[in-house]
Design an enzyme around this catalytic site. Structure first.
Site, PDB file in Angstrom:
ATOM      1  N   ASN A 196       0.817  -1.223   0.000  1.00  0.00           N
ATOM      2  CA  ASN A 196       0.000   0.000   0.000  1.00  0.00           C
ATOM      3  C   ASN A 196       0.846   1.268   0.000  1.00  0.00           C
ATOM      4  O   ASN A 196       0.544   2.229  -0.709  1.00  0.00           O
ATOM      5  CB  ASN A 196      -0.955  -0.012   1.199  1.00  0.00           C
ATOM      6  CG  ASN A 196      -1.910  -1.193   1.156  1.00  0.00           C
ATOM      7  OD1 ASN A 196      -1.997  -1.873   0.122  1.00  0.00           O
ATOM      8  ND2 ASN A 196      -2.594  -1.448   2.242  1.00  0.00           N
TER       9      ASN A 196
ATOM     10  N   HIS B  75     -17.633  36.976 -29.709  1.00  0.00           N
ATOM     11  CA  HIS B  75     -18.762  36.249 -30.325  1.00  0.00           C
ATOM     12  C   HIS B  75     -18.408  35.749 -31.728  1.00  0.00           C
ATOM     13  O   HIS B  75     -19.295  35.561 -32.559  1.00  0.00           O
ATOM     14  CB  HIS B  75     -20.025  37.121 -30.418  1.00  0.00           C
ATOM     15  CG  HIS B  75     -20.347  37.837 -29.151  1.00  0.00           C
ATOM     16  ND1 HIS B  75     -21.247  37.366 -28.224  1.00  0.00           N
ATOM     17  CD2 HIS B  75     -19.849  38.994 -28.635  1.00  0.00           C
ATOM     18  CE1 HIS B  75     -21.313  38.211 -27.204  1.00  0.00           C
ATOM     19  NE2 HIS B  75     -20.474  39.203 -27.425  1.00  0.00           N
TER      20      HIS B  75
ATOM     21  N   SER C 151      -7.245  13.113 -48.096  1.00  0.00           N
ATOM     22  CA  SER C 151      -8.485  12.351 -48.127  1.00  0.00           C
ATOM     23  C   SER C 151      -8.320  11.186 -49.087  1.00  0.00           C
ATOM     24  O   SER C 151      -7.607  11.299 -50.092  1.00  0.00           O
ATOM     25  CB  SER C 151      -9.613  13.264 -48.600  1.00  0.00           C
ATOM     26  OG  SER C 151     -10.652  12.507 -49.184  1.00  0.00           O
TER      27      SER C 151
ATOM     28  N   LYS D 197      -7.904  17.619 -50.831  1.00  0.00           N
ATOM     29  CA  LYS D 197      -7.988  17.848 -49.400  1.00  0.00           C
ATOM     30  C   LYS D 197      -6.659  17.844 -48.671  1.00  0.00           C
ATOM     31  O   LYS D 197      -5.784  17.041 -48.935  1.00  0.00           O
ATOM     32  CB  LYS D 197      -8.867  16.761 -48.761  1.00  0.00           C
ATOM     33  CG  LYS D 197     -10.320  16.844 -49.156  1.00  0.00           C
ATOM     34  CD  LYS D 197     -11.050  17.929 -48.404  1.00  0.00           C
ATOM     35  CE  LYS D 197     -11.309  17.438 -47.018  1.00  0.00           C
ATOM     36  NZ  LYS D 197     -12.410  18.058 -46.360  1.00  0.00           N
TER      37      LYS D 197
ATOM     38  N   GLU E  89      -7.056  18.765 -34.865  1.00  0.00           N
ATOM     39  CA  GLU E  89      -8.339  18.111 -34.562  1.00  0.00           C
ATOM     40  C   GLU E  89      -8.171  17.057 -33.477  1.00  0.00           C
ATOM     41  O   GLU E  89      -8.985  16.934 -32.564  1.00  0.00           O
ATOM     42  CB  GLU E  89      -8.910  17.456 -35.827  1.00  0.00           C
ATOM     43  CG  GLU E  89      -9.456  18.445 -36.828  1.00  0.00           C
ATOM     44  CD  GLU E  89      -9.862  17.769 -38.131  1.00  0.00           C
ATOM     45  OE1 GLU E  89     -11.024  17.901 -38.503  1.00  0.00           O
ATOM     46  OE2 GLU E  89      -9.019  17.117 -38.768  1.00  0.00           O
TER      47      GLU E  89
ATOM     48  N   LYS F 119      -4.393   3.773 -11.928  1.00  0.00           N
ATOM     49  CA  LYS F 119      -3.224   3.897 -12.791  1.00  0.00           C
ATOM     50  C   LYS F 119      -3.557   4.152 -14.257  1.00  0.00           C
ATOM     51  O   LYS F 119      -2.912   4.994 -14.893  1.00  0.00           O
ATOM     52  CB  LYS F 119      -2.340   2.662 -12.632  1.00  0.00           C
ATOM     53  CG  LYS F 119      -1.470   2.782 -11.373  1.00  0.00           C
ATOM     54  CD  LYS F 119      -0.771   1.521 -11.004  1.00  0.00           C
ATOM     55  CE  LYS F 119      -1.561   0.641 -10.052  1.00  0.00           C
ATOM     56  NZ  LYS F 119      -2.262   1.318  -8.953  1.00  0.00           N
TER      57      LYS F 119
HETATM   58  N1  ARG Z   1      -1.552  -3.466  -7.249  1.00  0.00           N
HETATM   59  C1  ARG Z   1      -2.007  -2.732  -6.126  1.00  0.00           C
HETATM   60  C2  ARG Z   1      -2.485  -1.347  -6.554  1.00  0.00           C
HETATM   61  O1  ARG Z   1      -2.143  -0.959  -7.588  1.00  0.00           O
HETATM   62  C3  ARG Z   1      -0.891  -2.556  -5.140  1.00  0.00           C
HETATM   63  C4  ARG Z   1      -1.364  -2.483  -3.724  1.00  0.00           C
HETATM   64  C5  ARG Z   1      -2.007  -3.765  -3.370  1.00  0.00           C
HETATM   65  N2  ARG Z   1      -2.382  -3.812  -2.021  1.00  0.00           N
HETATM   66  C6  ARG Z   1      -3.220  -4.733  -1.580  1.00  0.00           C
HETATM   67  N3  ARG Z   1      -3.509  -4.745  -0.321  1.00  0.00           N
HETATM   68  N4  ARG Z   1      -3.752  -5.617  -2.374  1.00  0.00           N
HETATM   69  O2  ARG Z   1      -3.222  -0.687  -5.851  1.00  0.00           O
END
Ligand code: ARG
Length: 472
Positions: free
Chosen positions: A111, A157, A278, A284, A291, A326
């Site tokens: 963690n 505008h 195009s 084009k 874009e 992530k």
């Molecule tokens: N892969 C987990 C994450 O990205 C890492 C932490 C995992 N902790 C756990 N108690 N399972 O959050």
């Protein structure tokens, strides 16, 4: 299916679908360098604090170095059975040095480890984005300098309002990007905090020294509350928020380039290298790059929403939901970096069409305010002057002519103060030159603004240099 590190209390192996479902290695594998860097700092600290012997630590550190090289060379198979990058590295460590490898995880948890890894990752991303942004600002300043005297229609505008310098318009974006860089710099300070040592949530019983780990990893600060440290994702959300605003700015600029490169506007030519053709229409040349910049801003907004929604109902502290942080954060990082890099290549290649811009600037009664200001200088109250010029515009519009096409006798019918000297103010360049108020569009003010922005950019680059952690 391999034996799990946490297998002790389980009777049955993990279901293979669950293994796939819970794994994050496909995504967090890109954190390997940070994960190993953090582990090395942690291990050395454990030895300094007498929790591991120096002999043990040096074996672990050496093997971690080897694992880093193995991953870099693509020799280490990373798959779902290893769950995440932390497990993969630790598993490999145990393969290499057996039971001793199991000592590395003393006084930490995944963690605080993932919080550390993503902070280290974000630190590099934000520094790079800040450098890229300051480059964008420099490029805009250069374009402004090079095209300092081109006059274009200023819009409100999307209707002609008053003439402005193209350089003034470009420098408006430089201001936006400087604010974006400032936001990222502030965000950087909150990213740059060490969480490792918070352990699972409550801290640890071992006599660790977080200052030592912080120093080794170049963190000027340490988290104060272990529970906050493992459940906080503000640093990712802030990055995504700052990125959303930044992409909004890029998207506005992109929109103008799309518009300005139409036949109707013809203000700018975007280099062939940034356009595509195009498959059916041979003539084009489409502005795909701007874009896509506009389009990609939508994903970045979405990523911010995903993160806010992810965290909003989570009780303290770590919850597995957080693993979903992530993808949005990485996607934002990739999109912003790529967009800025492409923008910085595209901008210097823009070719502005002075004739088209100046012809357009003269149209649409854009000099009406000049006539009103002229009357005010002759003592007419502004409101009255505004009304008189409104009538003149109405009159000219009916006859299909310009304000400067009126004869002095015609002018006199609208107000006795109007005279032949009016024609001198009815020029684009004089309209622009006289706007000398602070932040105004006169060439002199714009010149000063460019100089100020250049100095500011230089100072900010110095700050990025100071913020960059020492290489390890
Ligand atoms: N892969 C987990 C994450 O990205 C890492 C932490 C995992 N902790 C756990 N108690 N399972 O959050």
């Amino acid at each position: 299916m391999s034996e799990k590190m946490w297998q002790g209390r389980f009777e049955q192996p993990t279901d293979s679908l669950v293994e796939e479902y819970t794994a994050s290695i496909h995504c967090d594998r890109r954190l390997y360098r940070y994960d190993i860097q953090g582990s090395i700092a942690h291990c050395r600290m454990l030895a300094e604090c007498g929790i591991l012997t120096h002999e043990e630590a040096s074996q672990i550190v050496q093997s971690l170095g080897e694992i880093l090289r193995e991953i870099e060379r693509g020799e280490l198979l990373l798959d779902a059975s290893q769950e995440d990058i932390h497990m993969a590295v630790e598993q490999r460590l145990m393969q290499k040095i057996g039971e001793l490898g199991g000592k590395l995880h003393t006084a930490r948890s995944r963690n605080d480890q993932i919080a550390l890894d993503t902070r280290l990752f974000m630190r590099d991303v934000v520094l790079e984005c800040r450098r890229l942004l300051l480059e964008t600002v420099n490029i805009l300043s250069g374009l402004a300098e090079k095209n300092l005297h081109i006059v274009m229609p200023g819009y409100t505008h999307l209707q002609h309002a008053q003439p402005v310098l193209l350089a003034h318009h470009l420098m408006a974006y430089a201001e936006m990007f400087l604010r974006d860089e400032e936001r990222l710099a502030q965000c950087f300070d909150r990213i740059n905090v060490l969480p490792l040592g918070s352990a699972a949530l409550a801290g640890t019983t071992f006599p660790i020294n977080m200052e030592m780990t912080a120093k080794a990893l170049g963190f000027p600060r340490i988290t104060r509350n272990s529970m906050d440290a493992v459940s906080d994702r503000d640093y990712l959300i802030e990055f995504c928020a700052a990125s959303a605003i930044l992409m909004m700015h890029i998207s506005r600029l992109a929109e103008e380039l799309v518009l300005w490169s139409t036949v109707e506007f013809g203000f700018v030519d975007i280099s062939d290298a940034f356009c595509t053709g195009s498959s059916i229409m041979p003539q084009k040349k489409n502005p795909d790059v701007p874009e896509l910049m506009r389009g990609k801003s939508a994903r970045v907004y979405g990523n911010l929403m995903a993160l806010l929604a992810l965290v909003k109902n989570l009780p303290l502290t770590y919850n597995r939901d957080l693993q979903e942080d992530k993808e949005p954060a990485f996607d934002t990082a990739d999109t912003v970096r790529q967009t800025l890099a492409v923008l910085n290549k595209m901008l210097p290649e823009l070719r502005f069409n002075q004739d088209r811009m100046e012809t357009a600037a003269a149209q649409g009664y854009a000099l009406a305010t000049e006539v009103a200001d002229y009357l005010v200088r002759k003592g007419v109250p502004f409101r009255k002057a505004h009304y008189v010029v409104g009538q003149m515009v109405h009159h000219c519009e009916k006859l299909g002519k310009d304000l400067s096409d009126c004869s002095v006798e015609e002018l006199k019918k609208f107000h006795k103060a109007l005279d032949a000297d009016l024609f001198a103010v009815l020029s684009l360049h004089s309209a622009v030159e006289r706007r000398t108020s602070h932040g105004g569009t006169s060439p002199q003010r714009v010149r000063e603004a460019i100089d100020a922005v250049r100095a500011e950019t230089h100072a900010r680059l110095e700050r990025v240099h100071v913020d960059a952690p020492p290489a390890v």
